[in-house]
Write an enzyme that holds these catalytic residues in place. Sequence first.
Site, PDB file in Angstrom:
ATOM      1  N   HIS A   1      -9.758   3.111  -0.086  1.00 62.88           N
ATOM      2  CA  HIS A   1      -9.846   2.596   1.292  1.00 62.88           C
ATOM      3  C   HIS A   1     -10.728   1.354   1.253  1.00 62.88           C
ATOM      4  O   HIS A   1     -11.751   1.265   1.932  1.00 62.88           O
ATOM      5  CB  HIS A   1     -10.409   3.662   2.236  1.00 62.88           C
ATOM      6  CG  HIS A   1      -9.565   3.842   3.465  1.00 62.88           C
ATOM      7  ND1 HIS A   1     -10.077   3.974   4.724  1.00 62.88           N
ATOM      8  CD2 HIS A   1      -8.216   3.896   3.606  1.00 62.88           C
ATOM      9  CE1 HIS A   1      -9.089   4.118   5.599  1.00 62.88           C
ATOM     10  NE2 HIS A   1      -7.950   4.072   4.938  1.00 62.88           N
TER      11      HIS A   1
ATOM     12  N   HIS B   1       0.819  -1.211   0.000  1.00 63.05           N
ATOM     13  CA  HIS B   1       0.000   0.000   0.000  1.00 63.05           C
ATOM     14  C   HIS B   1       0.857   1.267   0.000  1.00 63.05           C
ATOM     15  O   HIS B   1       0.506   2.258  -0.635  1.00 63.05           O
ATOM     16  CB  HIS B   1      -0.920  -0.011   1.224  1.00 63.05           C
ATOM     17  CG  HIS B   1      -1.911   1.116   1.233  1.00 63.05           C
ATOM     18  ND1 HIS B   1      -3.058   1.108   0.476  1.00 63.05           N
ATOM     19  CD2 HIS B   1      -1.920   2.296   1.914  1.00 63.05           C
ATOM     20  CE1 HIS B   1      -3.731   2.225   0.686  1.00 63.05           C
ATOM     21  NE2 HIS B   1      -3.067   2.958   1.552  1.00 63.05           N
TER      22      HIS B   1
END
Length: 750
Positions: free
Chosen positions: A105, A54
């Site tokens: 997200h 990420h």
Amino acid sequence: MADTVEHAAQTPDVEQPYAALGVKDDEYARIREILGRRPTSAELAMYSVMWSEHCSYKSSKVHLRKFGELSQDTPRGPLLAGIGDNAGVVDIGQGYAVTFKAESHNHPSFVEPYQGAATGVGGIVRDILAMGARPIGVMDSLRFGPLDESDTRRVLPGVVAGVGGYGNCLGLPNIGGEVQFHESYLGNPLVNALCVGVLRHEDLHFAKATGVGNQVIMFGAATGGDGIGGASILASETFDEDGPAKRPSVQVGDPFMEKLLIECTLELFQAGIINGIQDFGAAGISCATSELASAGDGGMFVNLDLVPLRDPNLAPEEILMSESQERMMAVVEPANVDRFMEICAKWDVQATVVGEVIEGDRLIIQWHGETIVDVDPKTVAHEGPVYERPYHRPAWLDAVNADRAEDLPHDNSPEALTSAILTILGHGNIADKTWVTEQYDRYVRGNSVLAQPEDSGMLRIDEETGLGIALALDANSRFSYLNPYLGAQLSLAESYRNVAVTGAEPVAITDCLNFGSPEDPEVMWQFAEAVLGLVDGCRELGVPVTGGNVSLYNQTATAPILPTPTVGVLGVIDNVATRLRSGFAHPGDAILLLGETREELSGSIWASALHDHLGGMPPAVSLEAEKALAAVMGEASRRGLLSSAHDVSEGGLAVALAESAFRAGLGFAVTVPEGDPTVALFSESAARAVVSLSGADVEAFEALCAEKGVPVTRLGEVTGEPELEFVGLLTLGLEEALSAWKAPIPAAMA
């Protein structure tokens, strides 16, 4: 006792739980090689979060570098900031600049839908704030499992409430986006949030720690145990059938704290006392300190004892990894610290000096008087692993591409066509999204010129001149599944077209690339092809990629999501008073179709809704045709030739006409072009739009289209009748069509 640097040097053989932190064997060996010793537990925590997929983009870097080969000039001038900064910044004229970016997200929003989505909005807002801009609007692109699945009823309301709750409390209008459904997202929803901000050129700020002796200040919320390893580790793992294999706590948002933080930060900028600034996103203090220090001209010293804590029992590793929200870090000259603290106190924002910029190139962090981190910050922030993952085209794709929707049966009887239109209007991806958007404040701040359900959102930037911006956020995952290169270009083209039909000039893009596991060579091929498609597409359109986000490991067990490259396009309009709306406005107006319709039904809503089919090849891409269409729309907007404009995309001409009619409840009578009615009504050929205009302006408009090389077909006219009339084919009551379109989401959520 803390694991100090001295202790680590003396105990090289201590076993460390690096695998549990997501660090691979070779990565751990590389960390030891960099440090010349084993890492302390705090250093291991920092490397684990900063080298996660990420944060480090370790599987995607080799492909993303191609974006850097694009020109960094927009049609309105060079970028003021781009890839590598917190967000891209675009000069829009009159001394104004706009910064915009999208982030994902996804995994946190599956685990805890409300907080996952809310903190996704909060995080992207702080990225925009950190550039020196006032956030002025948000958008979102949401993907869920089928509407009739029980888990969709769990996830969708929570996500929508989180997006709306956080954005509404901040006083930011949600001006657009999309909501889509497909079975591949059932265990892995996508929550992509975009924020846009405005600033004057001279207010631009960067994340750099410069000036030895300058103070490092944390301000905003205190640090808690929420979100430890949250986005950074949670978004770097594949979910198993029972949910995530690891469930770190999802971050908890406080939008009222963020609102204070925004106003406080903007006043700090105005006071001219910030030398560098960084928001706290994924990886928390590990990210803020290492990125600020690595981008600056010195090192950094931080005393972790000074960090304000909500939980006094947090270990130093947890403090470094915590992703608690509503926090920022600033670099401030010593003479300005008192003024900094005064402004923070005025806004009731906690602020604490936690360190300073030092000589050299080390990031040194102490805890209880002992050094627990001593690293070169560049190795943490920018020199993580780079994987050239193997990739290959899936063998199964040949059979999928050969299974063309064009070969499916077409029933062109009036009854079948009527049923087809109603079925398509009631398909989750077409149906009315008011149930979602009515939970968002679309008009707060008073500058929303266009908002959902328009094709794109538009915001006024300058009250006197009317200068404004338009934004669209689109992805077509069905097309990307059939051909990721063309699918990415079609997503880009649709977003570009949605901006263009408002009368704005598309100038720049951001992206949010959502794919399955990079350890699957077939998924990695999809990713590589999509990136290449966007690079080639942006080059041809003449718009730069300003930055974006990659989200990988979006799959449940071995089943990846459909490849979903989400593309956000920013447009500029010189005067928002000339904008074009998507709904028919006046009975008697002529209705024209712009662009060329071909037999292109593969990947369409028609194929999905009527035949549960996904196969064949997506529609052809002509970016020259998209540019020509955009040029026509911009000129027609400035000259006031059109009453309305609506892009033709999902659902084809039938949906574009119906949605244009729904806006003001005005029916139409049109003659479908000759040929197969199924193709004419439901083909999803690109580079098309439906416009309406006064009969007195048709000749001038057709001349403009001829000049730009855009085909025009006269379809019919807007009527005052409550009917959707396809002359010689069928007539459908406006109310019946509207009911079919409005019903699905409220019914599923009831």
